[in-house]
Design a protein around this motif. Structure first.
Motif, PDB file in Angstrom:
ATOM      1  N   ALA A 177       0.811  -1.222   0.000  1.00  0.00           N
ATOM      2  CA  ALA A 177       0.000   0.000   0.000  1.00  0.00           C
ATOM      3  C   ALA A 177       0.843   1.271   0.000  1.00  0.00           C
ATOM      4  O   ALA A 177       0.296   2.371   0.069  1.00  0.00           O
ATOM      5  N   VAL A 178       2.180   1.132  -0.067  1.00  0.00           N
ATOM      6  CA  VAL A 178       3.051   2.299  -0.115  1.00  0.00           C
ATOM      7  C   VAL A 178       2.989   2.927  -1.505  1.00  0.00           C
ATOM      8  O   VAL A 178       3.045   2.232  -2.518  1.00  0.00           O
ATOM      9  N   GLU A 179       2.885   4.258  -1.557  1.00  0.00           N
ATOM     10  CA  GLU A 179       2.718   4.959  -2.828  1.00  0.00           C
ATOM     11  C   GLU A 179       3.979   4.935  -3.694  1.00  0.00           C
ATOM     12  O   GLU A 179       3.935   4.681  -4.894  1.00  0.00           O
ATOM     13  N   ALA A 180       5.137   5.265  -3.106  1.00  0.00           N
ATOM     14  CA  ALA A 180       6.444   5.217  -3.790  1.00  0.00           C
ATOM     15  C   ALA A 180       6.549   6.165  -4.978  1.00  0.00           C
ATOM     16  O   ALA A 180       7.273   5.883  -5.940  1.00  0.00           O
ATOM     17  N   VAL A 217      12.250   5.983   8.912  1.00  0.00           N
ATOM     18  CA  VAL A 217      11.860   6.434   7.579  1.00  0.00           C
ATOM     19  C   VAL A 217      10.342   6.491   7.506  1.00  0.00           C
ATOM     20  O   VAL A 217       9.648   5.582   7.975  1.00  0.00           O
ATOM     21  N   GLY A 218       9.831   7.566   6.929  1.00  0.00           N
ATOM     22  CA  GLY A 218       8.403   7.693   6.696  1.00  0.00           C
ATOM     23  C   GLY A 218       8.079   7.432   5.241  1.00  0.00           C
ATOM     24  O   GLY A 218       8.775   7.922   4.343  1.00  0.00           O
ATOM     25  N   LEU A 219       7.039   6.651   4.990  1.00  0.00           N
ATOM     26  CA  LEU A 219       6.608   6.316   3.641  1.00  0.00           C
ATOM     27  C   LEU A 219       5.134   6.678   3.502  1.00  0.00           C
ATOM     28  O   LEU A 219       4.308   6.276   4.323  1.00  0.00           O
ATOM     29  N   ARG A 220       4.817   7.409   2.450  1.00  0.00           N
ATOM     30  CA  ARG A 220       3.426   7.790   2.229  1.00  0.00           C
ATOM     31  C   ARG A 220       2.651   6.621   1.623  1.00  0.00           C
ATOM     32  O   ARG A 220       3.092   5.990   0.672  1.00  0.00           O
ATOM     33  N   ARG A 221       1.478   6.380   2.193  1.00  0.00           N
ATOM     34  CA  ARG A 221       0.603   5.342   1.665  1.00  0.00           C
ATOM     35  C   ARG A 221      -0.257   5.891   0.534  1.00  0.00           C
ATOM     36  O   ARG A 221      -0.379   7.093   0.355  1.00  0.00           O
ATOM     37  N   THR A 222      -0.886   4.990  -0.189  1.00  0.00           N
ATOM     38  CA  THR A 222      -1.748   5.402  -1.290  1.00  0.00           C
ATOM     39  C   THR A 222      -2.965   6.184  -0.817  1.00  0.00           C
ATOM     40  O   THR A 222      -3.580   6.908  -1.593  1.00  0.00           O
ATOM     41  N   ASP A 223      -3.326   6.051   0.485  1.00  0.00           N
ATOM     42  CA  ASP A 223      -4.457   6.819   1.009  1.00  0.00           C
ATOM     43  C   ASP A 223      -4.034   8.189   1.539  1.00  0.00           C
ATOM     44  O   ASP A 223      -4.846   8.924   2.092  1.00  0.00           O
ATOM     45  N   GLY A 224      -2.768   8.549   1.377  1.00  0.00           N
ATOM     46  CA  GLY A 224      -2.266   9.860   1.782  1.00  0.00           C
ATOM     47  C   GLY A 224      -1.704   9.928   3.177  1.00  0.00           C
ATOM     48  O   GLY A 224      -1.070  10.925   3.549  1.00  0.00           O
ATOM     49  N   THR A 225      -1.888   8.900   3.999  1.00  0.00           N
ATOM     50  CA  THR A 225      -1.322   8.884   5.340  1.00  0.00           C
ATOM     51  C   THR A 225       0.134   8.430   5.285  1.00  0.00           C
ATOM     52  O   THR A 225       0.606   7.930   4.264  1.00  0.00           O
ATOM     53  N   TRP A 226       0.836   8.621   6.401  1.00  0.00           N
ATOM     54  CA  TRP A 226       2.248   8.255   6.465  1.00  0.00           C
ATOM     55  C   TRP A 226       2.439   7.069   7.392  1.00  0.00           C
ATOM     56  O   TRP A 226       1.768   6.939   8.414  1.00  0.00           O
ATOM     57  N   GLN A 227       3.372   6.221   7.034  1.00  0.00           N
ATOM     58  CA  GLN A 227       3.742   5.064   7.841  1.00  0.00           C
ATOM     59  C   GLN A 227       5.217   5.157   8.182  1.00  0.00           C
ATOM     60  O   GLN A 227       6.041   5.439   7.307  1.00  0.00           O
TER      61      GLN A 227
END
Length: 273
Positions: free
Chosen positions: A32-35, A191-201
């Protein structure tokens, strides 16, 4: 997503033992990570490096650490190569075996060795962001040595990694720790990764300074190491035009965070372009 839901998702991606993307939920979280930053400044340049080394129709390309298989699938379709995905996670490989994938086959890495693949079976190997999950130099050299085993003599190894010195900058889909002094090889960072729903993980990763990578490749038997830092101007010619137009890419223009390292199977000298 509620705060409780966000915490549950982060816990799924990073269990108590500190291994990111572990298990079924971790694999789904990674998928689900946008990348977006990777698709702008990373993966297109991995494909370009492979193409420049003649990797195309008829070639065997291994994606070491293929995860859910999105990059492997794009490589197969773009290059026309026979792509083989390998990973240490059975759950990641289960996701990668989605219907319609162009990837030829998948193999599990067990005990540091890729099951079912012979020495010298690959014309090329690509590897994206695997370094960040490796805690020390011995582990890195072990992974590089397995990659070297898979490669035919002289075959290219193309490695995509994040520069830990770019900490403190928020990219379109990436945050690399915070500002501060240079990090030592293997040092933990968040490290923070943006998800496809716009939130950060957020996940715990390990810092691998750009200048240290060629040294470790040499120890594993690679030569002719070349490192390049793709820029936004280059991406305008290499990346998906729709993606290029999709946002301003302010941070990516000012301080590109990704490095592509290419080495050939065989003792190395390195240059940074």
């Amino acid at each position: 997503m509620s705060d409780d839901g966000k915490r549950d998702s982060e816990a799924a991606a990073e269990p108590a033992d500190g291994t990111a993307w572990s298990g079924t939920e971790g694999a789904r979280a990674f998928a689900a990570v946008e990348a977006a930053t990777d698709w702008l400044l990373g993966y297109p340049f991995v494909f370009r490096a492979l193409s420049r080394h003649g990797i195309g129709a008829g070639a065997v390309l291994v994606d070491y650490g293929c995860g859910p298989g999105k990059v492997a699938d794009r490589a197969a379709r773009l290059l026309g190569a026979r792509v083989i995905g390998v990973d240490t996670s059975p759950e990641m490989l289960a996701l990668a075996r989605a219907p319609g994938t162009a990837v030829a086959e998948f193999h599990l890495v067990e005990g540091g060795r890729t099951a079912g693949l012979d020495d010298g079976c690959a014309d090329a190997v690509m590897c994206s962001h695997v370094l960040a999950s490796l805690p020390d130099e011995e582990t890195v050299v072990s992974v590089f040595t397995e990659v070297r085993r898979l490669l035919r003599p002289g075959g290219p190894f193309v490695l995509l990694s994040t520069d830990p010195d770019c900490g403190g900058t928020e990219y379109a889909s990436l945050r690399i720790g915070g500002p501060g002094p240079a990090r030592a090889p293997g040092q933990e960072l968040t490290v923070g990764l943006r998800r496809t729903d716009g939130t950060w993980q957020e996940v715990r990763n390990h810092a691998w300074p750009v200048a240290r990578i060629p040294v470790l490749l040499e120890r594993a038997g690679f030569r002719d190491v070349l490192q390049e830092r793709p820029t936004f101007d280059e991406a305008r010619a290499e990346a998906d035009p729709e993606l290029v137009r999709s946002r301003p890419w302010t941070a990516e223009r000012e301080r590109p965070p990704l490095v592509v390292t290419t080495a050939l199977a065989g003792t190395a000298r390195a240059t940074l372009r």
